[in-house]
Write a protein that holds these residues in place. Sequence first.
Motif, mmCIF file in Angstrom:
data_model
loop_
_atom_site.group_PDB
_atom_site.id
_atom_site.type_symbol
_atom_site.label_atom_id
_atom_site.label_comp_id
_atom_site.label_asym_id
_atom_site.label_seq_id
_atom_site.Cartn_x
_atom_site.Cartn_y
_atom_site.Cartn_z
ATOM 1 N N TYR A 58 -6.161 6.337 -11.183
ATOM 2 C CA TYR A 58 -5.917 6.561 -9.917
ATOM 3 C C TYR A 58 -7.036 7.993 -10.158
ATOM 4 O O TYR A 58 -6.527 9.197 -10.850
ATOM 5 N N LEU A 73 4.195 1.452 -7.702
ATOM 6 C CA LEU A 73 3.903 2.081 -7.130
ATOM 7 C C LEU A 73 4.815 2.484 -6.196
ATOM 8 O O LEU A 73 4.764 2.860 -5.031
ATOM 9 N N TRP A 94 -2.042 1.422 -13.972
ATOM 10 C CA TRP A 94 -2.525 2.258 -12.962
ATOM 11 C C TRP A 94 -3.815 3.181 -13.269
ATOM 12 O O TRP A 94 -3.050 4.203 -14.068
ATOM 13 N N ASN A 96 2.410 -4.192 -9.557
ATOM 14 C CA ASN A 96 2.483 -3.450 -8.565
ATOM 15 C C ASN A 96 3.966 -3.046 -7.889
ATOM 16 O O ASN A 96 4.034 -1.833 -7.616
ATOM 17 N N TYR A 147 -10.832 8.332 1.069
ATOM 18 C CA TYR A 147 -10.837 7.436 0.900
ATOM 19 C C TYR A 147 -10.075 7.629 -1.402
ATOM 20 O O TYR A 147 -11.157 8.645 -1.211
ATOM 21 N N LEU A 197 1.815 7.724 -7.166
ATOM 22 C CA LEU A 197 0.864 7.128 -6.814
ATOM 23 C C LEU A 197 1.566 6.774 -5.489
ATOM 24 O O LEU A 197 1.221 6.379 -4.625
ATOM 25 N N TYR A 198 3.021 7.026 -4.856
ATOM 26 C CA TYR A 198 3.553 5.744 -4.650
ATOM 27 C C TYR A 198 3.422 7.297 -3.531
ATOM 28 O O TYR A 198 3.084 6.866 -1.755
ATOM 29 N N LYS A 246 0.223 7.070 -1.479
ATOM 30 C CA LYS A 246 0.231 6.208 -0.630
ATOM 31 C C LYS A 246 0.466 6.517 0.270
ATOM 32 O O LYS A 246 -0.091 6.287 1.744
ATOM 33 N N ARG A 247 1.525 7.325 0.266
ATOM 34 C CA ARG A 247 2.310 8.080 1.887
ATOM 35 C C ARG A 247 1.100 9.259 1.995
ATOM 36 O O ARG A 247 1.390 10.264 3.208
ATOM 37 N N VAL A 297 -5.558 6.507 2.737
ATOM 38 C CA VAL A 297 -4.786 7.980 2.453
ATOM 39 C C VAL A 297 -5.264 9.025 3.464
ATOM 40 O O VAL A 297 -6.898 9.363 3.692
ATOM 41 N N LEU A 306 -7.848 2.664 -0.968
ATOM 42 C CA LEU A 306 -6.912 3.041 -0.612
ATOM 43 C C LEU A 306 -6.755 3.682 0.941
ATOM 44 O O LEU A 306 -7.325 4.796 -0.046
#
Length: 236
Positions: free
Chosen positions: A35, A67, A33, A64, A18, A72-73, A76-77, A14, A12
């Motif tokens: 991370y 997320l 998940w 998913n 990476y 984890l959300y 992603k932001r 961000v 992902l």
Amino acid sequence: MKKLIIIAVIALLVQQGYSQMYTVKDSTEYPFWVYLPDTYTDSSQNFPLFIFLHGRSLCGTDLNRVLRYGPLYEIKRGMNIPFVIVAPQLKPNSSWNPDKVDAVVNYMLAHYTIDSNKISVSGMSLGGYGAFDYAGKYHKKLAAASIVCGGGNTNYACEVKDLPIWLFHGKLDKAVPFSESTKMLEAVQNCGGYYINLNEYPNWGHGQLIRVYRMPELYEWLLRQERIARPHQEEE
């Protein structure tokens, strides 16, 4: 027959560069998940572990869903969270089982370079109950716990009296009453707990508490905690 471990790697992009999130299935009862922060490439470093337990709305068979909120959300932001993070998923119509959560933790300890003195658990709503119960049964493994708009089995209160715990709850919460957090707070304090605190939000309801996972001070506090023999805790 040994279970097959399936690891799917998703890279992902961000803001900080990476970073990688992996899904792991069929290795424990809970799929999850993982991370890994960018700095995980430094093989000489042991990393703190953050265990995230989601609430009822994210239960299912599609990983998913996990997320949709939480650490984890926020990654992603674009948020930088300097932990290895593991986020398992519950099946529908079930509750978190501390022994099954611990199987995920043991997997992480066996497969990643984790600092065993800096393991923390956090959960929101149903996950908050799960995090408190995991802390109650496996407190000797943990450096800290954070419970977001959740509750817990107060029979564990004396087990966690020496564990740093940070509670977060909104007074307008209609899904999990604010009293669930005050009940935990009072039970731990009645056992002589010195390390539990409650942040109360007078104008917040249940869903607004997802904002806790975008608070840098939460992760800064967790990083300062370490699994040690505290004044009222027996040595392992």
